[in-house]
Each structure stands twice: as C-alpha cells, then as structure tokens.
Design a protein around this motif. Sequence first.
Motif, PDB file in Angstrom:
ATOM      1  N   ASP A   1      -4.620   0.701  -9.237  1.00  0.00           N
ATOM      2  CA  ASP A   1      -4.425  -0.646  -8.702  1.00  0.00           C
ATOM      3  C   ASP A   1      -4.189  -1.713  -9.758  1.00  0.00           C
ATOM      4  O   ASP A   1      -4.375  -2.904  -9.502  1.00  0.00           O
ATOM      5  CB  ASP A   1      -5.647  -1.041  -7.863  1.00  0.00           C
ATOM      6  CG  ASP A   1      -6.930  -1.157  -8.687  1.00  0.00           C
ATOM      7  OD1 ASP A   1      -6.949  -0.657  -9.836  1.00  0.00           O
ATOM      8  OD2 ASP A   1      -7.909  -1.734  -8.187  1.00  0.00           O
TER       9      ASP A   1
ATOM     10  N   THR B   1      -1.760   2.117  -5.059  1.00  0.00           N
ATOM     11  CA  THR B   1      -1.468   3.455  -4.557  1.00  0.00           C
ATOM     12  C   THR B   1      -2.712   4.327  -4.553  1.00  0.00           C
ATOM     13  O   THR B   1      -3.599   4.181  -5.396  1.00  0.00           O
ATOM     14  CB  THR B   1      -0.359   4.145  -5.380  1.00  0.00           C
ATOM     15  OG1 THR B   1       0.111   5.287  -4.654  1.00  0.00           O
ATOM     16  CG2 THR B   1      -0.847   4.591  -6.750  1.00  0.00           C
ATOM     17  N   HIS B   2      -2.775   5.212  -3.571  1.00  0.00           N
ATOM     18  CA  HIS B   2      -3.800   6.256  -3.505  1.00  0.00           C
ATOM     19  C   HIS B   2      -3.104   7.570  -3.864  1.00  0.00           C
ATOM     20  O   HIS B   2      -2.250   8.056  -3.113  1.00  0.00           O
ATOM     21  CB  HIS B   2      -4.403   6.357  -2.104  1.00  0.00           C
ATOM     22  CG  HIS B   2      -5.333   5.226  -1.772  1.00  0.00           C
ATOM     23  ND1 HIS B   2      -4.896   3.948  -1.526  1.00  0.00           N
ATOM     24  CD2 HIS B   2      -6.693   5.197  -1.658  1.00  0.00           C
ATOM     25  CE1 HIS B   2      -5.931   3.168  -1.256  1.00  0.00           C
ATOM     26  NE2 HIS B   2      -7.024   3.899  -1.333  1.00  0.00           N
TER      27      HIS B   2
ATOM     28  N   THR C   1       1.180  -3.569  -6.107  1.00  0.00           N
ATOM     29  CA  THR C   1       1.264  -2.309  -5.373  1.00  0.00           C
ATOM     30  C   THR C   1       0.061  -1.445  -5.704  1.00  0.00           C
ATOM     31  O   THR C   1      -0.157  -1.085  -6.864  1.00  0.00           O
ATOM     32  CB  THR C   1       2.553  -1.546  -5.738  1.00  0.00           C
ATOM     33  OG1 THR C   1       3.686  -2.393  -5.520  1.00  0.00           O
ATOM     34  CG2 THR C   1       2.696  -0.284  -4.904  1.00  0.00           C
TER      35      THR C   1
ATOM     36  N   LEU D   1      -4.183   7.477   5.156  1.00  0.00           N
ATOM     37  CA  LEU D   1      -3.629   7.695   3.824  1.00  0.00           C
ATOM     38  C   LEU D   1      -3.222   9.141   3.581  1.00  0.00           C
ATOM     39  O   LEU D   1      -2.139   9.421   3.055  1.00  0.00           O
ATOM     40  CB  LEU D   1      -4.638   7.239   2.764  1.00  0.00           C
ATOM     41  CG  LEU D   1      -4.918   5.740   2.729  1.00  0.00           C
ATOM     42  CD1 LEU D   1      -6.074   5.443   1.777  1.00  0.00           C
ATOM     43  CD2 LEU D   1      -3.679   4.967   2.300  1.00  0.00           C
TER      44      LEU D   1
ATOM     45  N   SER E   1       0.850  -1.189   0.000  1.00  0.00           N
ATOM     46  CA  SER E   1       0.000   0.000   0.000  1.00  0.00           C
ATOM     47  C   SER E   1       0.883   1.235   0.000  1.00  0.00           C
ATOM     48  O   SER E   1       1.719   1.417   0.894  1.00  0.00           O
ATOM     49  CB  SER E   1      -0.909   0.007   1.237  1.00  0.00           C
ATOM     50  OG  SER E   1      -1.743   1.139   1.235  1.00  0.00           O
TER      51      SER E   1
END
Length: 347
Positions: free
Chosen positions: A279, A291-292, A289, A247, A208
């Motif tokens: 994603d 990611t935001h 992996t 986050l 994440s």
Amino acid sequence: MTTTQPTDLAVLIGRFQPFHHGHAALLAKALQSAPKVVVILGSAFHARNPKNPFNWQERAAMIANTLSEADRQRVSYIPLRDYYDDKRWASAVLKEVGKQVPAAARIALVGHFKDASSHYLRHFPQWELIEIGSQGDIDATNIRQVLFEAEDMAISLDVVAAAIPLAVRHYLKAWSLLPCYRELVREYAMLKEHKASWSGTPYPPIFSTVDAVVKTAGHVLLIKRKNHPGLGLWALPGGFVEPRERLLQAAIRELEEETTLGVLSNTLPDALVGVEVFDHPDRSLRGRTITHAHFFDLKHEQLPEVEAGDDAASASWVPVHELAGMEELFFDDHFHILNHFLHLTKD
C-alpha cells in the motif's frame, strides 16, 4: 542539526530525475564540506516510467558531466533500489555508505527540506546534517512535464534552460533521440488522461487491486503487459477488484482471464499460502493503488499450460532463479512483491 566541523565524507541522496540547479547547489556544498562525496541514486533498478525516465547510469553520467575533472575523481555513485519500506531503505543506505569509509569516519548528510518528501533526511541521526536553503522555484516534476508535453524537444529545453545546467541540457537533447523517449511520451499522455478522468471527484480515489503470485516446479507465472502503462514490462497477473467481488475471488478471476491457467479454479483456494497488502502511496503512477497479493504454491511437478488472455501480451512460466536479474523489467513494484514472497535479493 547543522555542522561546521570538517567531515571525512559527505552524502547526497536523491532521484535526480533529472539533475537540476537545485541539485547542483547541494552537490557543490557537499564537495565544499568533505574530500569525498557519495551520491545515492534512488529508485535505481526500476523500469523506466514518466516519473523515473532515466536509469541510474544515465543519472550518474548526467551529474558527472557538470563537474570538473578534479571533482569527478572525488565523487562516487551508489545505486539504491526502492524498498517501499523506510527502515529497510535507511538500513541499505547505511550499509552502502559504510563500505566507503572506516567505522570512525565523520559523515555529513547534505540536504534541503523541500516538502514532505524530504522526510528521509531524518532517518540518519548518526550523521551530521548540512542543510541549505531553497535555490528558487525549481522542481523536477515540472521539468519532466515540459519534456514530455512539448512537441519539440528544442523548445522544451529552452523552456527549462534556467533550471538545468548546460551540460544536462546537452545530455537531454541526445537522450531524447533514444526510442525509449517516445514510449515515455505516450505513457505520460495516457497517465495524464487517466487522471483527468477522475479529476472532478470530491477526493482523489483509492483504487483496490489484486495480484497473483503463482509458484510451482521452481517457476513463477508472469505476464507481459500489452498496454500502457508498463507496455512490454513483466508483471504479475492481476487487476482491479469488481464491486461485488471478494478479494480471493477477484485474484482467481484475474489469474484465469490473463493466463487461462490450466488448473481447476476450485483447487486454487487450497493452494493459497498467504496474502499480503502492498500500500505504499508511490507504488503506482495511476494514483493511490492498494493491492492484495495472493501467493499460491501449486506444488506440481509439471508446469500447467498457460496462454495469454485479456490485456496480457503473453503469459509465461519463468524460473525463480532468473527473477533477480530481471528487476529493471518489472511493472510498478511487482518485483518487490515477488521478492517479499520468494526472497530473491540478498537483503
């Protein structure tokens, strides 16, 4: 559906990293099936990495070197970027192929259902499918492994000689003399070591991460990576989420650590425009992996001061209008993240 009817155009889609005998069999069938052939070169405009070591021009040259002069005149090449979105990707393929022939032309797609990665062949029901069987145990992943793990390129090429055309073998020997090859060998070794560190887990881990897209005064804040993977490539400030972080907190922390952005951290939440999840399973070579990406619009008239910190080699404000021309210089899918928020490409 398999066709035996004459076609006006045959389409072959692949990454060809590198071009091997399995690909050559597909291309031969395409040339047999239509007077004109279009080869779609996937993962174009991507920075070099161990999975995509050859740029699209090198792959086109590699393929052309295996053909007779007459067949070279019948084959054209279309580079196509990764979209990490099947619908957008298929739409782009249809658009580009449509430029090659009249609307009423009969088009065939030549392919082989190797594994789950061949699902793209199902995206074009309007074309007739010419499917050919397996050409033996030939895998580009295994070929790249040999090329990057052996200490002597001559030995490597001997090992894979049965899998690749002679012209490609000669091409790879010359290509290995380029400076990029040694960098790719180092990156391959680093990624292999990284994956070995978690190989004993019951299930492959899902990482994440967070990334920060920071815009102001017509510029975007970017860093250059100091370490492998992606040494020297442009990237968004970001990194892994720590165990006790939210986050947004992680995105702000990574932003400050990598750029020492001259803005009070408690003002950044008010500048947050949106958050999007990226994603795709293949977006990172380090493993799965997710990611935001946090999009901040500071709305400043002047550019705040920045200075590289943590694992960044440099931190810079880059004009938004220059980003479209930098696509091949970005780490992982970071160009696509920027494109999502800033609409950099025409499509």
